[in-house]
Design a protein around this motif. Structure first.
Motif, PDB file in Angstrom:
ATOM      1  N   LYS A  35      44.397  58.977   7.060  1.00  0.00           N
ATOM      2  CA  LYS A  35      44.780  59.651   5.554  1.00  0.00           C
ATOM      3  C   LYS A  35      45.691  60.984   6.011  1.00  0.00           C
ATOM      4  CE  LYS A  35      40.517  60.610   5.240  1.00  0.00           C
ATOM      5  NZ  LYS A  35      40.299  60.044   6.536  1.00  0.00           N
ATOM      6  N   GLY A  36      46.413  60.734   7.100  1.00  0.00           N
ATOM      7  CA  GLY A  36      47.290  61.635   7.473  1.00  0.00           C
ATOM      8  C   GLY A  36      48.452  62.021   6.427  1.00  0.00           C
ATOM      9  N   ASP A  41      53.595  58.803   3.429  1.00  0.00           N
ATOM     10  CA  ASP A  41      55.173  58.681   3.230  1.00  0.00           C
ATOM     11  C   ASP A  41      55.857  59.414   4.180  1.00  0.00           C
ATOM     12  OD1 ASP A  41      57.131  60.057   0.474  1.00  0.00           O
ATOM     13  OD2 ASP A  41      57.651  58.877   2.405  1.00  0.00           O
ATOM     14  N   VAL A  42      56.163  58.337   5.191  1.00  0.00           N
ATOM     15  CA  VAL A  42      57.020  58.805   6.203  1.00  0.00           C
ATOM     16  C   VAL A  42      58.434  59.672   5.953  1.00  0.00           C
ATOM     17  CG1 VAL A  42      58.016  58.181   8.560  1.00  0.00           C
ATOM     18  CG2 VAL A  42      56.082  56.901   7.562  1.00  0.00           C
ATOM     19  N   ILE A  48      60.961  67.784   5.619  1.00  0.00           N
ATOM     20  CA  ILE A  48      60.550  69.154   6.328  1.00  0.00           C
ATOM     21  C   ILE A  48      61.459  69.291   7.497  1.00  0.00           C
ATOM     22  CG2 ILE A  48      58.559  70.274   7.504  1.00  0.00           C
ATOM     23  CD1 ILE A  48      58.212  69.476   4.534  1.00  0.00           C
ATOM     24  N   SER A  49      62.775  69.468   7.215  1.00  0.00           N
ATOM     25  CA  SER A  49      63.788  69.537   8.317  1.00  0.00           C
ATOM     26  C   SER A  49      64.742  70.707   7.931  1.00  0.00           C
ATOM     27  CB  SER A  49      64.662  68.170   8.433  1.00  0.00           C
ATOM     28  OG  SER A  49      65.497  68.018   7.478  1.00  0.00           O
ATOM     29  N   ARG A  50      65.165  71.235   9.162  1.00  0.00           N
ATOM     30  CA  ARG A  50      66.179  72.203   8.949  1.00  0.00           C
ATOM     31  C   ARG A  50      67.647  71.830   8.297  1.00  0.00           C
ATOM     32  NH1 ARG A  50      68.370  76.853  10.429  1.00  0.00           N
ATOM     33  NH2 ARG A  50      66.321  77.630  11.399  1.00  0.00           N
ATOM     34  N   ASP A  51      67.870  70.342   8.451  1.00  0.00           N
ATOM     35  CA  ASP A  51      68.989  69.955   7.735  1.00  0.00           C
ATOM     36  C   ASP A  51      68.708  70.059   6.134  1.00  0.00           C
ATOM     37  OD1 ASP A  51      70.124  66.906   7.171  1.00  0.00           O
ATOM     38  OD2 ASP A  51      71.451  68.753   7.245  1.00  0.00           O
ATOM     39  N   TYR A  52      67.559  69.363   5.709  1.00  0.00           N
ATOM     40  CA  TYR A  52      67.373  69.309   4.431  1.00  0.00           C
ATOM     41  C   TYR A  52      67.186  70.672   3.793  1.00  0.00           C
ATOM     42  CZ  TYR A  52      65.634  67.464   0.040  1.00  0.00           C
ATOM     43  OH  TYR A  52      65.358  66.908  -1.205  1.00  0.00           O
ATOM     44  N   ILE A  67      53.533  68.889  -0.153  1.00  0.00           N
ATOM     45  CA  ILE A  67      53.074  68.269   1.196  1.00  0.00           C
ATOM     46  C   ILE A  67      51.930  69.400   1.707  1.00  0.00           C
ATOM     47  CG2 ILE A  67      53.740  67.665   3.591  1.00  0.00           C
ATOM     48  CD1 ILE A  67      56.468  67.008   2.459  1.00  0.00           C
ATOM     49  N   PHE A  68      52.308  70.816   1.702  1.00  0.00           N
ATOM     50  CA  PHE A  68      51.406  71.599   2.259  1.00  0.00           C
ATOM     51  C   PHE A  68      50.374  72.350   1.406  1.00  0.00           C
ATOM     52  CE2 PHE A  68      52.847  71.194   6.834  1.00  0.00           C
ATOM     53  CZ  PHE A  68      53.896  70.691   6.826  1.00  0.00           C
TER      54      PHE A  68
END
Ligand code: APR
Length: 240
Positions: A35-36, A41-42, A48-52, A67-68
Motif C-alpha cells: 500500500k506504499g 503510482d510510480v 518529487i524531483s528537483r527538476d520538476y 502525496i504527503f
C-alpha cells in the motif's frame, strides 16, 4: 529476540538507520510496500524531483501536498519503535539515529542525536532569500510563497528531492565506523546511496549488524542478524 537483546545490551555505541517502515505503525504509509506511496503510482517519483520543482513549482506543490498529505497534516505520534531508541539513549547508550524519514517522529520521541538524511517535511525555505517557514505556514496556502513581502518567491520544501544530494552522509559513515552495533530498521534498502552502507561495513569484525524489517530485502544476507517482523511489536517485546 534473545540474540537481539544480547547484541543491544553489550553495545555501547549504536548507529541506527531507519526508513519509512518504522513509521507505518504511527499511521504513515511507506513507499514500496503493497500500500506504499510509490506502489500506487510510480510516476509520482518523477514529480518529487528537483527538476520538476524547478520546471513546474506550482504543480509540484499540488502533487507534493497530495502525496504527503498525512505527513503535512502533522497529526501523528511516535510509536514504540521510536520510543525504544529513545529509551536506549536514556539508559546510557550512545545512540545516533540516521533516518531517511522526513516525518520528524524521532525528534518527537525525544531522541537526542537525529540526522535527517532526506531532510524534513516540517520546514520549507525560500530559494531566493533563504527564509525558513514552518509547516503551519506551508499548510495555509496551496502554493506557499515567501512571507517576505519584497520576495514572494515559491518556497521549496526542506525535503531532499530526487536529484538532490543526501545529507549527513559523512557523519553516518563516521558514526558507524566508531560504533559496535549498526541497527537498520524499516527500510527496503532500495534507494542509493543508503543501500550501499551495509555493504561497506559488512566485513568490520567489531561491528554487529542487525536488520529489522517486515519483508525480506536484497541485503538480508549481509547482516549478522535479520528479524522479519513489525518494529513496533519487536520494540515492545524488547522493552519488556
Ligand atoms: N516494521 C518493520 N518494517 C516495516 C514496517 C513495520 N511496521 N512497515 C513496513 N515495513 C518495511 C516494508 O516491508 C519495507 O521493506 O519497511 C520497508 C519500507 O521500505 P520503503 O517503503 O522503500 O521505504 P524506505 O526504505 O524508507 O525508502 C527510502 O525512498 O522514496 C524514497 O525518499 C524516500 O526516504 C524514502 C526512501
Amino acid at each position: 529476540m534473545r540474540k537481539l537483546k544480547a547484541m543491544i545490551s553489550e553495545a555501547k555505541t549504536i548507529s541506527v538507520l531507519t526508513g519509512a517502515g518504522i513509521s507505518t505503525e504511527s499511521g504513515i504509509p511507506d513507499f514500496r510496500s503493497t500500500k506504499g506511496l510509490w506502489r500506487e503510482d510510480v510516476s509520482r517519483m518523477d514529480v518529487i524531483s528537483r527538476d520538476y520543482f524547478e520546471r513546474e513549482p506550482e504543480l509540484f506543490w499540488k502533487y507534493f501536498k497530495d502525496i504527503f498529505q498525512i505527513k503535512l497534516s502533522h497529526s501523528y505520534e511516535p510509536n514504540s519503535g521510536h520510543l525504544l531508541l529513545k529509551e536506549l539513549e536514556r539508559s546510557g547508550k550512545d545512540v545516533r539515529i540516521f533516518t531517511q524519514n522526513v516525518d520528524g517522529l524521532h525528534h518527537k520521541a525525544g531522541s537526542g542525536k537525529v540526522y535527517e538524511l532526506h531532510g524534513s517535511i516540517l520546514f520549507a525555505a525560500c530559494p531566493e532569500c533563504g527564509k525558513e517557514h514552518h509547516l503551519d505556514y506551508i499548510n495555509e496556502q496551496i502554493v506557499p510563497l515567501c512571507s517576505d513581502e519584497a520576495c514572494q518567491q515559491i518556497l521549496k520544501p526542506d525535503v531532499v528531492l530526487f536529484g538532490d544530494m543526501v545529507r549527513c552522509f559523512e557523519e553516518m559513515y563516521e558514526s558507524i565506523s566508531e560504533s559496535d552495533l549498526f541497527l537498520v530498521i524499516g527500510t527496503s534498502l532500495e534507494v542509493f546511496p543508503v543501500r550501499q552502507v551495509p555493504l561497506d561495513f559488512r566485513h568490520k569484525a567489531t561491528l554487529g549488524m542487525v536488520l529489522i524489517n517486515a519483508e525480506p530485502t536484497r541485503l538480508d544476507p549481509v547482516f549478522d542478524l535479520v528479524i522479519h517482523g513489525k518494529s513496533g511489536a519487536i520494540a515492545k517485546a524488547l522493552a519488556e
